[in-house]
Design an enzyme around this catalytic site. Structure first.
Site, short mmCIF file in Angstrom:
data_model
loop_
_atom_site.label_atom_id
_atom_site.label_comp_id
_atom_site.label_asym_id
_atom_site.label_seq_id
_atom_site.Cartn_x
_atom_site.Cartn_y
_atom_site.Cartn_z
N SER A 88 29.05 85.63 25.05
CA SER A 88 30.06 84.94 23.92
C SER A 88 29.10 83.48 23.89
O SER A 88 28.36 83.01 24.57
CB SER A 88 31.25 84.52 24.70
N ASP A 111 17.47 93.19 16.10
CA ASP A 111 18.90 93.03 15.56
C ASP A 111 18.94 92.14 14.59
O ASP A 111 19.71 91.16 14.41
CB ASP A 111 19.70 92.82 16.76
#
Length: 675
Positions: free
Chosen positions: A360, A472
């Protein structure tokens, strides 16, 4: 003749009115105060039955004001000079605790007969946090301050100061007076004894004198505080005079026993013998306090000490970190968890920027420096050997490129890593592309972002000292700074390799839709797999759609690259552009980006361009080769849309591309490796 006499009469009449403004004025309160006839009181101020002006009572955190009801003309005209004035008053302060009080008294010259904006405590009812120091206050005051406030640069907790529009005194001194021998004698403002104060302003020399003395003693010849300030720019033409006081957390009573004022003349001397008497302050209450209160305070302090010890122990456990010997060389790149905790306000959900498969991200502001940061919490399970991983993080932190999100450092504790990045105020790119965004980007903004990401990825591949495979590349990992420049972020998945080495990996990481076929087959991440992901990113930005969408209505899977290629095959590739961009866009540039996205999405890694070539195409330094599927059918190489996206043949003069022999679609290629 009559007209002439009438003119002389009016001239004399108005001249008389004008001169009256400069006339002297004085008043004195020797026999107590009598509101509301000649005194206006506000807040907790009252007048006792025997006539004492009681500015505050024993209510905490309150203000009290008392003003002479009529305005006084200090200047002959709005732009004139302030007339001389003087005042004298007797005061006393009684606190429930002999050694503590709060917060004092101030003689005030203000534009209104009230100070509604004045706060209690250290502001003494004069100002508040917002207007303290504003020139528009037009306030002159003499403070008798009993609390040390460092924010106002107070001399001590027992001082007298001259204030102009601010509680930062222009001049101040410890409370006291100079006797006839020239020796300074201290006075304690909270002694509960009455004391006398004189304030004098000379309109010619602009000199302000403040003098103090014990009750029943003559005015000393030497003033306590002196300042030279022209009050003409401070005071308005008509002003009100009076007093302001305030309490804090300690119960205190502030009294005015008598008061006199004079304009253009000395204030009338007070008849001290006629002043109302102070109430008897019974010593019983003090002894009762020490008899009952002190034991309670002692118990409170003991429990507070125990609580403090427990708090410190818990706090140390809470902020405990893992620090090994090998980490000392990375000290300057390591953040304290305590600082990150306070920066993010305890990692509360309110500051959560986003959550992904690897952790997170929280927004924070570093204490002290006020630097805005983004903190990503990553579990230890998502790393290689810890020492090797931290070394990579520190190495990445040395990168410097305008299109990369700066990695500032790390912190390690309790089975997790915290990666600290520079904060990007406009968030990730994906929120401007999908789900009918409130704010959309036009084509100029999108191509600017595309160029920025391409530049950043080229830097990772070829310009830095080591090859960095991002792994990514996607819209959600592209962040926008304050000027909407695209910055490539999230190096939590990146691996570093020396130039020329063979990159290896033990497991596949990335996002479905961006994974190259050979990556899913071999698990090897290369520069070519990053280019494949960049191709998906190009189509994503130009079309405003995700690479793979699961359509619940039809229970089918939408493949963006197949869809774009199908439109290209029909000769209508521009139909793929995002309609939210509007009509004002360079269609040739959009078409080039769409075709470049298809080229980068080639299932054969050898057919994909390098990021250096991609930059050349995007900047217009090189022309993208003609990519026509119709021209490729004769060579046995073609795009399969419905039956499969098996082969992509490109007519390059250098003949660098080779086609596929299979008949699988792009989705199949991504899942099976393109065989």
């Amino acid at each position: 003749m009559f007209l002439k006499l009438l003119t002389i009469f009016f001239f004399f009449f108005f001249n008389l009115i004008f001169q009256s403004s400069s006339q002297s004025l004085n008043f004195a309160y020797n026999n107590g105060f009598n509101p509301p006839t000649d005194l206006s009181i506000q807040g907790i101020t009252t007048v006792t039955p025997n006539g004492l002006l009681k500015l505050t009572n024993t209510t905490v955190q309150k203000t009290g004001h008392a003003f002479y009801t009529k305005p006084i003309r200090f200047k002959d005209s709005p732009n004139g000079t302030v007339s001389s004035f003087s005042t004298s008053f007797v005061f006393a302060i009684h606190s429930q605790i002999a050694i503590l009080s709060g917060h004092g008294i101030a003689f005030v010259v203000a534009p209104n007969a009230s100070l509604p904006y004045g706060n209690p405590s250290q502001y003494i009812g004069l100002f508040n946090l917002a207007n303290n120091g504003n020139e528009t206050n037009h306030v002159f005051a003499v403070e008798l301050d009993t609390i040390l406030s460092t924010e106002f640069n107070d001399t001590n907790d027992n001082h007298v100061g001259i204030d102009i529009n601010s509680l930062k005194s222009v001049q101040s001194s410890p409370a006291g007076y100079w006797d006839e021998k020239g020796q300074f004698k201290n006075l304690t403002l909270i002694s509960r004894k009455p004391m006398q104060v004189w304030v004098d302003y000379d309109g010619r020399t602009n000199k302000i004198d403040v003098t103090m003395a014990p009750f029943n003693e003559d005015k000393p010849t030497r003033p306590l505080v002196t300042a030279v300030r022209d009050l003409s720019s401070v005071l308005l033409q008509d002003m009100y005079v009076g007093f302001s006081s305030a309490t804090g957390s300690v119960l205190s009573e502030h009294y005015i026993l008598g008061w006199s004022f004079g304009l253009n003349e000395k204030a009338p001397p007070l008849a001290l013998s006629r002043l109302p008497k102070l109430p008897r302050f019974e010593p019983k209450r003090i002894s009762e306090f020490y008899k009952i209160g002190m034991p309670l305070i002692s118990l409170f302090l003991i429990f507070s000490f125990i609580f403090l010890v427990c708090y410190i122990v818990r706090r140390r456990r809470k902020f405990a970190e893992e620090l090994e010997e090998w980490e000392k060389e990375f000290g300057k790149n390591r953040f304290r968890f305590k600082d990150l905790y306070y920066a993010t306000k305890g990692f509360k959900e309110k500051g959560l920027l986003g959550t992904g498969g690897f952790g997170s991200v929280y927004k924070g502001v570093m204490p002290g420096t006020k630097l805005e940061i983004a903190v990503k919490r990553v579990s230890h399970e998502s790393r290689q050997g810890m020492k090797e991983f931290v070394a990579e993080i520190v190495s990445i932190g040395r990168m410097s490129h305008r299109n990369l999100v700066p990695l500032l450092g790390y912190c390690r504790r309790r089975g997790e890593l915290l990666l600290v990045y520079d904060y990007m105020p406009n968030g990730s790119l994906d929120k401007y592309l999908y789900n009918t965004p409130e704010v959309t980007l036009n084509w100029k903004q999108r191509i600017k972002v595309i160029l920025g990401v391409a530049s950043g990825l080229f830097y990772l591949h070829e310009e830095w000292e080591q090859v960095v495979i991002h792994r990514d590349v996607k819209a959600s990992n592209v962040l926008l700074d304050g000027e909407l420049n695209g910055r490539l972020g999230d190096f939590g998945l990146a691996r570093l390799y020396d130039h020329g080495s063979d990159p290896q990996t033990t497991h596949v990481v990335g996002t479905l839709g961006y994974l190259a076929p050979e990556h899913t087959r071999t698990g090897r991440a290369t520069m070519a797999t990053d280019v494949f992901a960049f191709g998906a990113f190009l189509l994503e930005v130009a079309c405003g759609r995700r690479p793979i969408e699961f359509q619940q209505e039809t229970d089918e899977t939408f493949l963006l690259v197949d869809w774009v290629f199908g439109l290209w095959n029909k000769g209508d590739i521009l139909a793929a552009k995002d309609p939210n961009m509007g009509s004002e866009c360079d269609e040739k540039e959009v078409e080039m980006v769409l075709k470049l996205g298809l080229l980068c999405s080639h299932s054969d890694p050898r057919a994909r361009p390098s990021m250096r070539q991609v930059l050349h195409y995007l900047r217009g330094d090189a022309k993208l080769p003609e990519l026509s599927p119709l021209d490729l059918s004769g060579s046995g190489m073609m795009f399969g849309v419905h039956d499969g996206f098996s082969e992509l043949g490109m007519s390059y003069s250098s003949s660098v591309f080779k086609g596929f022999t299979g008949g699988s679609s792009i989705a199949d290629s991504q899942l099976s490796g393109g065989r």
